[in-house]
Design a protein around this motif. Structure first.
Motif, mmCIF file in Angstrom:
data_model
loop_
_atom_site.group_PDB
_atom_site.id
_atom_site.type_symbol
_atom_site.label_atom_id
_atom_site.label_comp_id
_atom_site.label_asym_id
_atom_site.label_seq_id
_atom_site.Cartn_x
_atom_site.Cartn_y
_atom_site.Cartn_z
ATOM 1 N N MET A 1 0.866 -1.082 0.114
ATOM 2 C CA MET A 1 0.051 -0.080 -0.133
ATOM 3 C C MET A 1 0.908 1.343 0.212
ATOM 4 O O MET A 1 1.929 1.256 0.737
ATOM 5 N N THR A 5 -2.053 6.351 0.007
ATOM 6 C CA THR A 5 -3.270 5.584 0.616
ATOM 7 C C THR A 5 -3.476 5.292 1.898
ATOM 8 O O THR A 5 -4.255 5.360 2.587
ATOM 9 N N ALA A 6 -2.184 4.910 2.399
ATOM 10 C CA ALA A 6 -2.141 4.803 3.928
ATOM 11 C C ALA A 6 -2.524 5.779 4.729
ATOM 12 O O ALA A 6 -3.064 5.849 6.095
ATOM 13 N N SER A 11 -9.724 5.673 1.857
ATOM 14 C CA SER A 11 -9.268 4.912 1.083
ATOM 15 C C SER A 11 -8.716 3.607 1.870
ATOM 16 O O SER A 11 -9.000 2.374 1.293
ATOM 17 N N LYS A 12 -8.206 3.716 2.979
ATOM 18 C CA LYS A 12 -7.898 2.652 3.775
ATOM 19 C C LYS A 12 -8.857 1.737 4.475
ATOM 20 O O LYS A 12 -9.129 0.679 4.190
ATOM 21 N N ALA A 13 -10.013 2.511 4.783
ATOM 22 C CA ALA A 13 -11.444 1.729 5.126
ATOM 23 C C ALA A 13 -11.824 1.230 3.771
ATOM 24 O O ALA A 13 -12.178 -0.082 4.242
ATOM 25 N N GLY A 15 -10.303 -0.193 1.267
ATOM 26 C CA GLY A 15 -9.471 -1.334 0.785
ATOM 27 C C GLY A 15 -9.755 -2.548 1.956
ATOM 28 O O GLY A 15 -9.295 -3.465 1.443
ATOM 29 N N GLU A 16 -10.050 -2.286 3.127
ATOM 30 C CA GLU A 16 -10.518 -3.553 4.220
ATOM 31 C C GLU A 16 -11.543 -3.980 3.823
ATOM 32 O O GLU A 16 -11.936 -5.067 4.516
ATOM 33 N N LEU A 17 -12.503 -3.558 3.172
ATOM 34 C CA LEU A 17 -14.051 -4.077 2.851
ATOM 35 C C LEU A 17 -13.703 -5.206 1.770
ATOM 36 O O LEU A 17 -12.972 -5.201 1.269
ATOM 37 N N THR A 19 -14.655 -7.221 -1.517
ATOM 38 C CA THR A 19 -14.842 -6.715 -2.797
ATOM 39 C C THR A 19 -16.164 -6.400 -3.116
ATOM 40 O O THR A 19 -16.674 -5.242 -3.543
ATOM 41 N N ARG A 22 -17.432 -3.360 -1.563
ATOM 42 C CA ARG A 22 -16.789 -1.940 -2.198
ATOM 43 C C ARG A 22 -17.781 -1.670 -3.340
ATOM 44 O O ARG A 22 -18.073 -0.416 -3.657
#
Length: 436
Positions: A1, A5-6, A11-13, A15-17, A19, A22
């Motif tokens: 990452m 983005t970090a 974006s981080k939240a 990315g953790e979901l 697919t 999202r």
């Protein structure tokens, strides 16, 4: 990452979901944009239930062609011949449905497309013919073959001719109970005393609440009078994802498209799995063609009815980054303009889509600025300014705009997001057993 983005909590939240979560968020944001455009313009068709119904119908052949291209290209074989395999599917699907019933028609359409896939596999895998040349040859040959078959077979049926078939029977339909007045278990008996259930989404749509009613209207269209063939087609998306990413067969197929020489050293029969991938590609495209000949779209085989849907399926494959879920999203996105254009007699909905393009390009500008990509920001700004001027100066847009919009979307994706797309490494590369 990346560091940027970090440092971005949104974006981080995201990315953790998962697919699927999202994609649901992106879809909800897309509906919000459509709602805002409707509030600005003078149309209510962008979020009408009929629009999402039409989108779903037109998305199915595009999605199936895209899934077909996915299996072929994951095996390392480019399949430009998807259009020709769709054509074969329309003829064989219509002929099979007329003679043996709608479900057998779909299966025979699958077989017709698989024949095209087998021919493409023999040419490219066994004889090393260039993938593009072989695909173009299939696209040229398929219309001639179906015309010959029509002249020999369809003309002998009542209502048939050299360019079209008699009416094609269809499979049943399903409406979701409780959410879209589907009756008990989605079945409505043909009498006045049928069991009815609540129509929750329809009631929300009638309230005319901002965004909520629009979301309900679009959702209701996705659950009303669905062809059983549509349900089968969309069930193939998670099934394809499971096969490609979770099975030994899928792993070996992906090795063929990534590193066939390495796969050969592990004892994998690369030729065999390339054949599997390309034949599956043709079979799925044939199913898409049979769907086009079903009452869900036309109810008849008609010469030239595919109208480039196979190429749009390839576009959906690229848009979806060679993944089943992405192919489905691309097919729905590309099917939406076709659904809008069918009943947009005054051009107001198509005009509203131009404003949607302006908003999307503004978001691309913001994304490019955030990435410190000046070139992309300038290009998106020029495109957005041109679209905005067109929207402000014209009350409607030409009919051809809806037809080319899917290709415009693909060009935008390739221009601005190509660095995030990755095709299989060995795709379109010649392979011969024993290479090092």
């Amino acid at each position: 990452m990346s560091t940027m983005t970090a440092n971005n909590p949104v974006s981080k939240a995201l990315g953790e979901l998962p697919t699927w979560a999202r994609w649901m968020i992106y879809a909800a944001l897309g509906v919000f944009v459509l709602t805002v455009v409707q509030a600005i313009g003078d149309t209510d068709r962008l979020t009408a239930a009929t629009s999402s119904q039409a989108m779903l119908r037109w998305a199915v052949p595009i999605m199936l062609a895209g899934l077909g291209g996915l299996f072929s290209e994951r095996a390392g074989v480019v399949n430009i011949g998807l259009e020709g395999m769709l054509i074969l599917g329309t003829w064989f699907g219509a002929w099979g449905a007329i003679n043996y019933g709608p479900w057998m028609g779909l299966l025979i359409g699958v077989g017709g497309g698989a024949i095209g896939g087998l021919i493409h596999a023999i040419a490219t895998v066994s004889f090393g013919v260039d993938h593009i040349i072989s695909g173009v040859a299939i696209n040229i040959t398929a219309p001639g073959l179906t015309r010959f078959l029509s002249s020999e077979i369809l003309v002998n049926h009542d209502g048939g001719s050299i360019t079209q078939s008699p009416r094609v029977p269809g499979v049943g339909k399903f409406t979701m109970p409780f959410l879209a007045d589907g009756g008990l278990f989605g079945w409505k008996p043909p009498n006045l005393f049928r069991i009815r259930t609540s129509d929750l989404l329809g009631q929300l749509d009638e309230q005319n609440w901002f965004y909520i009613s629009d979301l309900a209207g679009l959702s209701r269209g996705l659950m009303t009078q669905l062809s059983l063939a549509t349900l089968v087609a969309f069930a193939l998306v998670p099934l394809s994802a499971w096969v490609i990413w979770r099975t030994r067969f899928g792993l070996r197929l992906r090795i063929c498209g990534e590193h066939p020489v390495g796969g050969e050293t592990q004892g994998i029969n690369i030729y065999r799995y390339k054949y599997y991938g390309v034949i599956l590609s043709g079979a799925l495209s044939g199913l898409g063609g049979a769907f086009m000949a079903s009452p869900e779209l036309s109810g008849i085989y008609l010469e030239g009815q595919t109208q480039g849907r196979g190429f749009i399926g390839l576009a959906a494959l690229i848009f979806g980054n060679w993944r089943p879920g992405g192919v489905m999203a691309g097919a729905l996105l590309f099917g939406y303009p076709f659904g809008i254009g069918l009943r947009d007699l005054d051009g107001s909905a198509s005009h509203g889509l131009m404003l949607v393009n302006v908003i999307v390009l503004c978001l691309v500008i913001a994304w490019a600025v955030r990435k410190r990509n000046r070139t992309d920001a300038i290009i998106a700004g020029c495109l957005g300014a041109g679209a905005a001027v067109w929207y402000l100066l014209a009350d409607t847009v030409p009919n051809w705009w809806i037809s080319i919009l899917p290709y415009v979307i693909v060009l935008v994706v390739l221009i601005f997001f190509s660095q995030h797309l990755r095709m299989p490494r060995a795709n379109n590369r010649p392979y011969r057993r024993g290479e090092t």
